[in-house]
Scaffold this motif. Structure first.
Motif, PDB file in Angstrom:
ATOM      1  N   GLN A  46       0.834  -1.186   0.000  1.00 22.41           N
ATOM      2  CA  GLN A  46       0.000   0.000   0.000  1.00 22.41           C
ATOM      3  C   GLN A  46       0.867   1.234   0.000  1.00 22.41           C
ATOM      4  OE1 GLN A  46      -2.343  -0.342   3.521  1.00 22.41           O
ATOM      5  NE2 GLN A  46      -4.220  -0.748   2.417  1.00 22.41           N
ATOM      6  N   CYS A  47       0.342   2.302  -0.580  1.00 25.92           N
ATOM      7  CA  CYS A  47       0.997   3.599  -0.493  1.00 25.92           C
ATOM      8  C   CYS A  47       0.627   4.195   0.871  1.00 25.92           C
ATOM      9  CB  CYS A  47       0.507   4.495  -1.624  1.00 25.92           C
ATOM     10  SG  CYS A  47       1.120   6.178  -1.500  1.00 25.92           S
ATOM     11  N   ALA A  48       1.377   5.214   1.287  1.00 22.87           N
ATOM     12  CA  ALA A  48       1.083   5.862   2.567  1.00 22.87           C
ATOM     13  C   ALA A  48      -0.325   6.476   2.553  1.00 22.87           C
ATOM     14  CB  ALA A  48       2.118   6.926   2.858  1.00 22.87           C
ATOM     15  N   CYS A  49      -0.887   6.750   1.343  1.00 20.93           N
ATOM     16  CA  CYS A  49      -2.211   7.346   1.255  1.00 20.93           C
ATOM     17  C   CYS A  49      -3.294   6.285   1.317  1.00 20.93           C
ATOM     18  CB  CYS A  49      -2.352   8.145  -0.044  1.00 20.93           C
ATOM     19  SG  CYS A  49      -2.361   7.121  -1.522  1.00 20.93           S
ATOM     20  N   GLY A  50      -2.915   5.008   1.362  1.00 17.06           N
ATOM     21  CA  GLY A  50      -3.908   3.947   1.496  1.00 17.06           C
ATOM     22  C   GLY A  50      -4.244   3.247   0.191  1.00 17.06           C
ATOM     23  N   LYS A  70       8.424   9.196  -6.841  1.00 19.59           N
ATOM     24  CA  LYS A  70       7.132   9.725  -6.371  1.00 19.59           C
ATOM     25  C   LYS A  70       6.040   8.687  -6.574  1.00 19.59           C
ATOM     26  CE  LYS A  70       7.985  14.550  -6.355  1.00 19.59           C
ATOM     27  NZ  LYS A  70       9.080  14.380  -5.398  1.00 19.59           N
ATOM     28  N   ALA A  71       5.127   8.592  -5.606  1.00 18.14           N
ATOM     29  CA  ALA A  71       4.031   7.632  -5.727  1.00 18.14           C
ATOM     30  C   ALA A  71       3.119   8.027  -6.880  1.00 18.14           C
ATOM     31  CB  ALA A  71       3.245   7.571  -4.427  1.00 18.14           C
ATOM     32  N   ALA A  72       2.660   7.038  -7.659  1.00 13.75           N
ATOM     33  CA  ALA A  72       1.829   7.325  -8.829  1.00 13.75           C
ATOM     34  C   ALA A  72       0.447   7.828  -8.409  1.00 13.75           C
ATOM     35  CB  ALA A  72       1.692   6.075  -9.696  1.00 13.75           C
ATOM     36  N   CYS A  73      -0.051   7.361  -7.247  1.00 13.34           N
ATOM     37  CA  CYS A  73      -1.406   7.694  -6.839  1.00 13.34           C
ATOM     38  C   CYS A  73      -1.526   9.127  -6.322  1.00 13.34           C
ATOM     39  CB  CYS A  73      -1.885   6.694  -5.798  1.00 13.34           C
ATOM     40  SG  CYS A  73      -0.638   6.273  -4.576  1.00 13.34           S
ATOM     41  N   CYS A  74      -0.596   9.523  -5.466  1.00 15.84           N
ATOM     42  CA  CYS A  74      -0.792  10.797  -4.777  1.00 15.84           C
ATOM     43  C   CYS A  74       0.417  11.720  -4.856  1.00 15.84           C
ATOM     44  CB  CYS A  74      -1.136  10.524  -3.312  1.00 15.84           C
ATOM     45  SG  CYS A  74       0.149   9.557  -2.510  1.00 15.84           S
ATOM     46  N   GLY A  75       1.492  11.254  -5.500  1.00  9.91           N
ATOM     47  CA  GLY A  75       2.656  12.113  -5.671  1.00  9.91           C
ATOM     48  C   GLY A  75       3.541  12.241  -4.454  1.00  9.91           C
ATOM     49  N   ARG A  76       3.195  11.499  -3.379  1.00 11.55           N
ATOM     50  CA  ARG A  76       4.067  11.490  -2.208  1.00 11.55           C
ATOM     51  C   ARG A  76       5.441  10.970  -2.609  1.00 11.55           C
ATOM     52  NH1 ARG A  76       0.579  10.868   2.853  1.00 11.55           N
ATOM     53  NH2 ARG A  76      -1.318  10.595   1.651  1.00 11.55           N
ATOM     54  N   SER A  77       6.512  11.487  -1.977  1.00  9.06           N
ATOM     55  CA  SER A  77       7.820  10.958  -2.352  1.00  9.06           C
ATOM     56  C   SER A  77       8.063   9.643  -1.616  1.00  9.06           C
ATOM     57  CB  SER A  77       8.920  11.976  -2.069  1.00  9.06           C
ATOM     58  OG  SER A  77       9.025  12.190  -0.693  1.00  9.06           O
TER      59      SER A  77
HETATM   60 ZN   LIG Z   1      -0.399   7.349  -2.622  1.00  6.72          ZN
END
Ligand SMILES: [Zn+2]
Length: 313
Positions: A46-50, A70-77
């Motif tokens: 999972q990404c940190a955004c869930g 960068k995460a594809a879903c939310c751009g978090r690094s």
């Molecule tokens: Zn994410």
């Protein structure tokens, strides 16, 4: 087929590097989840955004590079630790693959040491991030080391599967565990008495038990003193530089907001122990064992000169 392929040096290197990258990817999951006490298998990555991470965005190294960290879903690094652990595991697996070629039986030595490397890497990065070494790794690793010693006496040089050989192999692993953790425990107690604060954590003591179960008592002792040496030589310049810049800023009269750095700084010892254990297991063992042998000879000589006969060692 795979065994045939692994006789070819280039193929061996590639297979172990890819296997190391995949293992490193799993170690990243362990590093993230073990300290948080969550399951290693579910939920899926999972990404940190869930958001769930699809497999094609979860390929070791490649995905990180393609996504630019960068995460594809939310751009978090995505922390560069993920990349570092994967590459480091890959490189160490390749090195181990060539290093243990002189050992027989090859696949036994290689696979046991790949397990050991994984435990050390996992402990190192958890300790760096959280200043703890979870029991699942240290105590669990010690159990694994003892079981392997009993199951495969060839690891400690016994070319025999008889119960006696197994017991001898297990005994040397237990000796390593006790000498390693016992010595570090007492070094900690004495340092605590002198420094009047905790110097060595319980986690380090347990990790050394695991190191001893895999490397034997010589490797465990080397890890303590080698680890302290590497740690001091790497940290001393940093501490000195920092305390100098602290003095400088104190002279500029803005020292009030300064953090406590310098001699009181808390540094995890686990990574240095792990590094020294790796150095021992991946090549320094020859020299260290030789040193201990010479030391033993000297002591034997002194023992005999003192008028005692018979062998003590
Ligand atoms: Zn994410």
């Amino acid at each position: 087929m795979l065994v045939e392929l692994m006789r070819e040096p280039v193929a061996l290197g590639i297979i172990l590097f890819v296997f190391g990258l995949i293992t490193g990817s799993f170690l990243n999951v362990c590093i993230h989840r073990i300290p948080r006490g969550t399951s290693l298998v579910s939920p899926a990555s999972q990404c940190a955004c869930g958001q769930k991470i699809p497999w094609r965005l979860n390929i070791p190294v490649l995905s990180w590079l393609l996504l630019g960290g960068k995460a594809a879903c939310c751009g978090r690094s995505i922390p560069s630790r993920y990349l570092a652990v994967e590459l480091l595991t890959g490189a160490l697996f390749v090195f181990a693959g060539f290093h243990f070629q002189s050992q027989e039986p090859y696949f036994l030595f290689l696979s046991v040491n790949l397990v050991f490397i994984s435990i050390l890497l996992c402990s190192t990065f958890i300790d760096l991030e959280h200043m703890i070494i979870p029991d699942r790794l240290s105590v669990g690793g010690a159990f694994v080391g003892l079981i392997l010693a009993f199951a495969f006496p060839a690891l400690s040089g016994w070319w025999d599967d008889a119960l006696l050989a197994r017991m001898a192999s297990l005994t040397s692993a237990i000796l390593g565990l006790l000498v390693g953790s016992g010595t570090l425990y007492w070094v900690g107690i004495m340092a605590e008495t002198v420094l009047r604060r905790e110097a060595i954590g319980q986690g380090d003591v347990k990790l050394l038990g695991c190191v001893g179960a895999f490397c034997g008592w010589k490797g465990a002792l080397f890890s303590i003193f080698g680890g302290a040496l590497v740690g001091t030589s790497l940290l001393l310049p940093i501490v000195l530089l920092r305390s100098r810049s602290q003095t400088a800023s104190a002279e500029n009269n803005n020292s009030d907001r300064g953090e406590t750095i310098g001699w009181g700084v808390e540094v995890p010892f686990g990574p240095f122990l792990a590094l020294a254990a790796l150095l021992y297991q991946l090549g320094l063992d020859r020299y260290v064992d030789q040193y201990f042998e010479q030391l033993g000879n000297l002591l034997r000589l002194a023992w005999n000169n003192a008028g005692f006969t018979g062998s003590f060692w």
